[in-house]
Structure formats: C-alpha cells, structure tokens
Design a protein around this motif. Structure first.
Motif, PDB file in Angstrom:
ATOM      1  N   ILE A  90     -13.958   1.682  17.890  1.00 59.66           N
ATOM      2  CA  ILE A  90     -13.865   1.222  19.266  1.00 59.66           C
ATOM      3  C   ILE A  90     -14.416  -0.191  19.308  1.00 59.66           C
ATOM      4  O   ILE A  90     -15.518  -0.455  18.826  1.00 59.66           O
ATOM      5  CB  ILE A  90     -14.650   2.125  20.232  1.00 59.66           C
ATOM      6  CG1 ILE A  90     -14.147   3.569  20.143  1.00 59.66           C
ATOM      7  CG2 ILE A  90     -14.517   1.605  21.666  1.00 59.66           C
ATOM      8  CD1 ILE A  90     -14.980   4.558  20.933  1.00 59.66           C
ATOM      9  N   LEU A  91     -13.626  -1.082  19.889  1.00 62.86           N
ATOM     10  CA  LEU A  91     -14.001  -2.486  20.018  1.00 62.86           C
ATOM     11  C   LEU A  91     -14.196  -2.813  21.488  1.00 62.86           C
ATOM     12  O   LEU A  91     -13.451  -2.330  22.340  1.00 62.86           O
ATOM     13  CB  LEU A  91     -12.901  -3.392  19.464  1.00 62.86           C
ATOM     14  CG  LEU A  91     -12.363  -3.083  18.076  1.00 62.86           C
ATOM     15  CD1 LEU A  91     -11.193  -4.002  17.755  1.00 62.86           C
ATOM     16  CD2 LEU A  91     -13.456  -3.211  17.045  1.00 62.86           C
ATOM     17  N   ASP A  92     -15.178  -3.658  21.772  1.00 61.50           N
ATOM     18  CA  ASP A  92     -15.422  -4.135  23.128  1.00 61.50           C
ATOM     19  C   ASP A  92     -15.319  -5.652  23.116  1.00 61.50           C
ATOM     20  O   ASP A  92     -15.775  -6.301  22.170  1.00 61.50           O
ATOM     21  CB  ASP A  92     -16.812  -3.693  23.593  1.00 61.50           C
ATOM     22  CG  ASP A  92     -17.041  -3.922  25.074  1.00 61.50           C
ATOM     23  OD1 ASP A  92     -16.081  -4.185  25.813  1.00 61.50           O
ATOM     24  OD2 ASP A  92     -18.212  -3.824  25.506  1.00 61.50           O
ATOM     25  N   TYR A  93     -14.715  -6.210  24.156  1.00 67.01           N
ATOM     26  CA  TYR A  93     -14.567  -7.655  24.250  1.00 67.01           C
ATOM     27  C   TYR A  93     -15.809  -8.250  24.897  1.00 67.01           C
ATOM     28  O   TYR A  93     -16.128  -7.944  26.044  1.00 67.01           O
ATOM     29  CB  TYR A  93     -13.321  -8.014  25.061  1.00 67.01           C
ATOM     30  CG  TYR A  93     -13.050  -9.488  25.096  1.00 67.01           C
ATOM     31  CD1 TYR A  93     -12.562 -10.142  23.972  1.00 67.01           C
ATOM     32  CD2 TYR A  93     -13.288 -10.220  26.237  1.00 67.01           C
ATOM     33  CE1 TYR A  93     -12.309 -11.499  23.991  1.00 67.01           C
ATOM     34  CE2 TYR A  93     -13.032 -11.584  26.269  1.00 67.01           C
ATOM     35  CZ  TYR A  93     -12.550 -12.215  25.144  1.00 67.01           C
ATOM     36  OH  TYR A  93     -12.305 -13.562  25.165  1.00 67.01           O
ATOM     37  N   LYS A  94     -16.546  -9.065  24.130  1.00 72.55           N
ATOM     38  CA  LYS A  94     -17.771  -9.696  24.625  1.00 72.55           C
ATOM     39  C   LYS A  94     -17.854 -11.116  24.085  1.00 72.55           C
ATOM     40  O   LYS A  94     -17.649 -11.343  22.896  1.00 72.55           O
ATOM     41  CB  LYS A  94     -19.011  -8.931  24.154  1.00 72.55           C
ATOM     42  CG  LYS A  94     -19.167  -7.558  24.737  1.00 72.55           C
ATOM     43  CD  LYS A  94     -20.441  -6.890  24.232  1.00 72.55           C
ATOM     44  CE  LYS A  94     -20.527  -5.496  24.810  1.00 72.55           C
ATOM     45  NZ  LYS A  94     -21.670  -4.757  24.354  1.00 72.55           N
ATOM     46  N   ASP A  95     -18.169 -12.045  24.951  1.00 75.32           N
ATOM     47  CA  ASP A  95     -18.417 -13.434  24.554  1.00 75.32           C
ATOM     48  C   ASP A  95     -17.304 -14.019  23.691  1.00 75.32           C
ATOM     49  O   ASP A  95     -17.553 -14.651  22.664  1.00 75.32           O
ATOM     50  CB  ASP A  95     -19.763 -13.552  23.833  1.00 75.32           C
ATOM     51  CG  ASP A  95     -20.923 -13.063  24.681  1.00 75.32           C
ATOM     52  OD1 ASP A  95     -20.903 -13.318  25.911  1.00 75.32           O
ATOM     53  OD2 ASP A  95     -21.846 -12.436  24.136  1.00 75.32           O
ATOM     54  N   GLY A  96     -16.063 -13.753  24.052  1.00 76.76           N
ATOM     55  CA  GLY A  96     -14.936 -14.358  23.360  1.00 76.76           C
ATOM     56  C   GLY A  96     -14.502 -13.691  22.078  1.00 76.76           C
ATOM     57  O   GLY A  96     -13.661 -14.229  21.360  1.00 76.76           O
ATOM     58  N   LYS A  97     -15.062 -12.511  21.779  1.00 78.11           N
ATOM     59  CA  LYS A  97     -14.629 -11.807  20.569  1.00 78.11           C
ATOM     60  C   LYS A  97     -14.737 -10.302  20.766  1.00 78.11           C
ATOM     61  O   LYS A  97     -15.382  -9.827  21.701  1.00 78.11           O
ATOM     62  CB  LYS A  97     -15.452 -12.253  19.362  1.00 78.11           C
ATOM     63  CG  LYS A  97     -16.927 -11.958  19.477  1.00 78.11           C
ATOM     64  CD  LYS A  97     -17.677 -12.506  18.279  1.00 78.11           C
ATOM     65  CE  LYS A  97     -19.160 -12.212  18.444  1.00 78.11           C
ATOM     66  NZ  LYS A  97     -19.943 -12.684  17.340  1.00 78.11           N
ATOM     67  N   PHE A  98     -14.093  -9.558  19.872  1.00 77.99           N
ATOM     68  CA  PHE A  98     -14.181  -8.104  19.900  1.00 77.99           C
ATOM     69  C   PHE A  98     -15.248  -7.667  18.904  1.00 77.99           C
ATOM     70  O   PHE A  98     -15.269  -8.129  17.756  1.00 77.99           O
ATOM     71  CB  PHE A  98     -12.832  -7.466  19.533  1.00 77.99           C
ATOM     72  CG  PHE A  98     -11.851  -7.500  20.656  1.00 77.99           C
ATOM     73  CD1 PHE A  98     -11.861  -6.510  21.627  1.00 77.99           C
ATOM     74  CD2 PHE A  98     -10.922  -8.520  20.760  1.00 77.99           C
ATOM     75  CE1 PHE A  98     -10.955  -6.540  22.676  1.00 77.99           C
ATOM     76  CE2 PHE A  98     -10.011  -8.559  21.803  1.00 77.99           C
ATOM     77  CZ  PHE A  98     -10.031  -7.572  22.766  1.00 77.99           C
ATOM     78  N   VAL A  99     -16.143  -6.776  19.355  1.00 80.61           N
ATOM     79  CA  VAL A  99     -17.204  -6.250  18.499  1.00 80.61           C
ATOM     80  C   VAL A  99     -17.099  -4.725  18.473  1.00 80.61           C
ATOM     81  O   VAL A  99     -16.685  -4.102  19.443  1.00 80.61           O
ATOM     82  CB  VAL A  99     -18.612  -6.691  18.981  1.00 80.61           C
ATOM     83  CG1 VAL A  99     -18.774  -8.183  18.864  1.00 80.61           C
ATOM     84  CG2 VAL A  99     -18.880  -6.247  20.408  1.00 80.61           C
ATOM     85  N   GLU A 100     -17.470  -4.130  17.342  1.00 86.23           N
ATOM     86  CA  GLU A 100     -17.422  -2.674  17.201  1.00 86.23           C
ATOM     87  C   GLU A 100     -18.593  -2.057  17.954  1.00 86.23           C
ATOM     88  O   GLU A 100     -19.728  -2.510  17.816  1.00 86.23           O
ATOM     89  CB  GLU A 100     -17.455  -2.293  15.723  1.00 86.23           C
ATOM     90  CG  GLU A 100     -16.209  -2.767  15.002  1.00 86.23           C
ATOM     91  CD  GLU A 100     -16.161  -2.401  13.526  1.00 86.23           C
ATOM     92  OE1 GLU A 100     -16.952  -1.552  13.084  1.00 86.23           O
ATOM     93  OE2 GLU A 100     -15.320  -2.988  12.825  1.00 86.23           O
TER      94      GLU A 100
END
Length: 182
Positions: A90-100
């Motif tokens: 699962i990725l979340d969009y934060k601060d201009g990028k996707f993080v797991e």
C-alpha cells in the motif's frame, strides 16, 4: 506489445494526475536473483517523471483505495515473490512522492483481503477514521484453519494488531445471521 505492458491505470483529482504501468522487463527481480525477468511497476506524475518504482516476480491488481480517510489517496497492489502466495503493498501520496505504508512481509495471503470501516465500540464517526485492512492468511494453501490478520493505522503505517481464526469468524457471522432472522 513491444513494451510487454500488462496493466495501465490512471488516477486524477482536481489537483493532480498520475498513471501507473506494469510491464515485463528483462531485469532480475532483485540483486542476486537467478531469474532474468520480472514485472516492473512505475508510477509517473503528469509531467512523465517516475515518482515510484518497484520490481518483483509478478505484480498485479493495482487499485486506488481510501484507507486512511475519505479524502486520502492510496494505491494498493499485489506482488508475487515467486511462490504460491501473494503480498500486499500500500502506497500513500505524501510530499510529492508515494511511500509504502504497510510492511509487505506481514501481508502474505492466499485467501483474499478487504478493507472495513472500524465499526466498533468507542469509535465515533468511523467513516472519517482510517479503515481496517483484513488479510486472510492461508499460507501455502495447506492451512486447514487459516486466520484473518487485522491491520490498523498506527504511527503513519498499517500495522498488524491481531488475528482471528477464519472458522471462528465464519461461525460468528452465521450466529449473527441466525439471530437476526428469527
């Protein structure tokens, strides 16, 4: 066809748009692998810049989900590490990028998965709170009594908080249905 693309997804809202591509590449899935090819999943922003990328033996079932709150933007997909079971990312969009936001090693499954709003005692306005993720972990398909692992948002990641035997869960559901149909 030449790019060996197996799936393309687009995500848009009033402010941003992204597109994801899964393609078969002639690259090993990880360093030291004997395998010569893998699936590569790339997410591009609206300018065509790659903002997330991963490889594995197999990648499939990309979907947009709203697990952390109704206005959030997460992407969930399945990976296949080369065995019989799959894993969730699962990725979340934060601060201009996707993080797991989930530890993939905890999400091995065979029996499926679903998200569930936290309708439980003590939860006020559950629709506006993070959902729960239920992952049915019938490991290797040989488990005669698989369990459902429950993940909840904690410290900005989905973390396993417990599990229940699927037979007990099924029995509880049957009991509730019987009581409500009296």
């Amino acid at each position: 066809k030449e790019e060996k693309v197996s799936e393309i997804k687009t995500w848009e809202d009033a402010e941003k748009s992204f597109y994801g591509v899964i393609r078969r590449v002639e690259e090993p899935p990880f360093d030291g692998s004997d395998f010569k090819s893998s699936d590569k999943f790339s997410i591009y922003d609206e300018s065509g810049k790659i903002i997330y990328e991963t490889k594995d033996f197999g990648i499939k079932n990309i979907q947009s989900v709203r697990l952390t709150n109704p206005s959030s933007w997460e992407i969930m997909f399945e990976t296949d590490g080369g065995g019989t079971d799959n894993f969730l990312k699962i990725l979340d969009y934060k601060d201009g990028k996707f993080v797991e936001i989930i530890d993939e090693s905890e999400t091995q499954f065979r029996g499926g998965y679903f998200d569930l709003i936290q309708y439980r005692n003590g939860m006020k306005s559950p629709y506006f709170k993070p959902s729960q993720l239920v992952v049915i972990q019938q490991i290797g398909g040989a488990d005669e009594n698989p369990s459902a692992a429950l993940f909840r948002m904690k410290d900005n990641k989905f973390q396993k908080v417990g599990s229940i035997e699927m037979q007990k869960l099924g029995d509880f559901i049957e009991k509730q249905i019987a009581e409500n149909n009296k």
